[in-house]
Write a protein that holds these residues in place. Structure first.
Motif, short mmCIF file in Angstrom:
data_model
loop_
_atom_site.label_atom_id
_atom_site.label_comp_id
_atom_site.label_asym_id
_atom_site.label_seq_id
_atom_site.Cartn_x
_atom_site.Cartn_y
_atom_site.Cartn_z
N LYS A 181 -60.50 15.70 9.38
CA LYS A 181 -61.86 15.15 9.34
C LYS A 181 -62.09 14.39 8.04
N GLU A 182 -61.58 14.94 6.95
CA GLU A 182 -61.69 14.26 5.66
C GLU A 182 -60.94 12.93 5.68
N LEU A 183 -59.73 12.94 6.21
CA LEU A 183 -58.91 11.73 6.25
C LEU A 183 -59.56 10.64 7.07
N MET A 184 -60.21 11.02 8.16
CA MET A 184 -60.80 10.05 9.07
C MET A 184 -62.29 9.79 8.81
N SER A 185 -62.84 10.39 7.76
CA SER A 185 -64.18 10.03 7.28
C SER A 185 -63.97 8.93 6.25
N LEU A 186 -64.01 7.72 6.69
CA LEU A 186 -63.40 6.61 5.97
C LEU A 186 -64.12 6.22 4.69
N TYR A 187 -65.41 6.49 4.59
CA TYR A 187 -66.13 6.17 3.37
C TYR A 187 -65.58 6.95 2.18
N LYS A 188 -64.93 8.07 2.45
CA LYS A 188 -64.37 8.90 1.39
C LYS A 188 -63.12 8.27 0.77
N HIS A 189 -62.59 7.22 1.39
CA HIS A 189 -61.32 6.65 0.95
C HIS A 189 -61.44 5.20 0.50
N VAL A 190 -62.66 4.72 0.34
CA VAL A 190 -62.89 3.37 -0.16
C VAL A 190 -62.50 3.32 -1.65
N THR A 191 -61.79 2.27 -2.04
CA THR A 191 -61.39 2.08 -3.43
C THR A 191 -61.71 0.63 -3.83
N PRO A 195 -60.69 -4.13 1.26
CA PRO A 195 -61.04 -5.54 1.50
C PRO A 195 -62.55 -5.78 1.57
N PRO A 196 -63.00 -6.99 1.23
CA PRO A 196 -64.40 -7.36 1.41
C PRO A 196 -64.78 -7.19 2.88
N THR A 197 -66.04 -6.82 3.11
CA THR A 197 -66.42 -6.34 4.44
C THR A 197 -67.75 -6.92 4.91
N PHE A 198 -67.80 -7.24 6.20
CA PHE A 198 -69.03 -7.62 6.89
C PHE A 198 -69.39 -6.50 7.86
N LEU A 214 -74.18 2.72 6.70
CA LEU A 214 -74.79 2.86 5.38
C LEU A 214 -73.86 3.58 4.41
N MET A 215 -73.17 4.60 4.90
CA MET A 215 -72.26 5.36 4.05
C MET A 215 -71.07 4.50 3.61
N TYR A 216 -70.57 3.69 4.51
CA TYR A 216 -69.44 2.82 4.16
C TYR A 216 -69.89 1.76 3.15
N ALA A 217 -71.06 1.17 3.39
CA ALA A 217 -71.57 0.16 2.47
C ALA A 217 -71.84 0.76 1.09
N ASP A 218 -72.38 1.97 1.07
CA ASP A 218 -72.64 2.64 -0.21
C ASP A 218 -71.34 2.87 -0.98
N ALA A 219 -70.30 3.26 -0.25
CA ALA A 219 -69.00 3.48 -0.90
C ALA A 219 -68.44 2.17 -1.45
N LEU A 220 -68.58 1.09 -0.70
CA LEU A 220 -68.14 -0.22 -1.19
C LEU A 220 -68.91 -0.62 -2.44
N LYS A 222 -70.37 1.25 -4.66
CA LYS A 222 -70.04 2.08 -5.83
C LYS A 222 -68.77 1.62 -6.54
N VAL A 223 -67.86 0.99 -5.81
CA VAL A 223 -66.62 0.51 -6.45
C VAL A 223 -66.62 -1.02 -6.57
N GLN A 224 -67.78 -1.63 -6.32
CA GLN A 224 -67.99 -3.06 -6.52
C GLN A 224 -67.09 -3.94 -5.64
N VAL A 225 -66.92 -3.50 -4.39
CA VAL A 225 -66.25 -4.35 -3.40
C VAL A 225 -67.31 -5.19 -2.70
N SER A 226 -67.07 -6.46 -2.56
CA SER A 226 -68.02 -7.37 -1.93
C SER A 226 -68.26 -7.00 -0.47
N TYR A 227 -69.53 -6.97 -0.07
CA TYR A 227 -69.85 -6.72 1.33
C TYR A 227 -71.16 -7.41 1.70
N GLU A 228 -71.31 -7.64 3.00
CA GLU A 228 -72.56 -8.14 3.56
C GLU A 228 -72.92 -7.24 4.74
N MET A 229 -74.18 -6.81 4.79
CA MET A 229 -74.57 -5.89 5.87
C MET A 229 -75.91 -6.32 6.46
#
Length: 265
Positions: A181-191, A195-198, A214-220, A222-229
């Protein structure tokens, strides 16, 4: 349509063929060529039990119509479980990169795209690209499987509180280990190397809660990865191109601009 794998398919199970007609189909990839710098690899949604055409072929034809090369992947679904699905996704990125010259695209401008469970698969390869999920089978597997950009449409991201029960069951099982569950909860593995994300979602989605996006965007963030949501106030789950709801259908215009911003066309 081409086979995604050659002679060896990791985790292929002959026993599934008798039990499930869908499982008998070998993973494939279908190209929708255009004259573009980059390409988008599409993983249709379907709760890891089917692959919805309106989130696969329909997307590809739309992307092709705006001048972008697209590929639709028929990846394995239940009764297959992890890591068969992510292996197919990784292979698809490697495949497109290996044949970049054939399709006239830049091998460093390859995006992945997915809706719902397909979004989970696109995000999976975007955060777990550096993990070895299978042993190399041929020359194609020497290519990198890291996408250069990610497009997520109402994605499944969390395997805990905001999970989609069907996706979790079909991917990692009803009695999944906490570690899976941890491995597949993907926001936990953002670094910072994700990649930049839409991303787009609707706040009224009752099947896959908007908290996933929202969780994925928040993770992005926090590590300053470019995203648009874009979060839209109306619309149920699984809208695809959303042509029946003009307000939500704006996501396509926003995505086209984002694609141009990222120099894929």
């Amino acid at each position: 349509m081409e086979n995604l794998w050659n002679d060896v398919i990791p985790y292929w199970n002959e026993e599934f063929i008798e039990a499930d007609e869908t499982a008998a189909r070998k993973p494939t990839i279908t190209a929708y060529p255009a004259n573009s710098k980059g390409a988008v690899i599409i993983f249709p949604g379907g709760g890891y039990v089917i692959r919805a055409d309106h989130e696969g072929t329909a997307y590809a034809k739309w992307l092709q119509s705006i001048g972008l090369t697209a590929f639709v992947v028929e990846y394995r679904v239940a009764p297959y479980k992890h890591p068969a699905e992510i292996s197919d996704a990784m292979r698809a990125v490697k495949y497109v990169r290996y044949y970049a010259d054939k399709y006239g695209i830049d091998k460093d401008k390859i995006a992945v795209m997915g809706s719902s469970a397909g979004g989970h698969l696109a995000a999976s390869v975007s955060v777990h690209y550096d993990k070895k999920m299978y042993e190399d089978t041929d020359e194609i597997d020497k290519e990198s499987c890291k996408p250069d950009a990610t497009i997520l449409c109402y994605p499944v991201i969390d395997m805990f509180e905001y999970r989609h029960d069907g996706s979790r069951k079909n991917l990692i099982g009803e009695r999944a280990l906490h570690s899976d569950k941890e491995l597949m909860s993907l926001y936990k593995h953002v670094t910072p190397n994700t990649p930049p994300t839409f991303i787009w979602h609707t706040s009224s989605d009752q099947a896959v809660p908007v908290e996933n996006s929202l969780m994925y965007a928040d993770a992005l963030s926090k590590v300053q990865v470019s995203y648009e949501m874009h979060i839209y106030p109306i619309g149920s789950h699984g809208l695809g191109l959303a042509d029946s709801i003009p307000h939500v259908a704006q996501w396509k215009d926003s995505l086209e601009k984002w694609i141009k911003l990222n120099d894929l066309i």
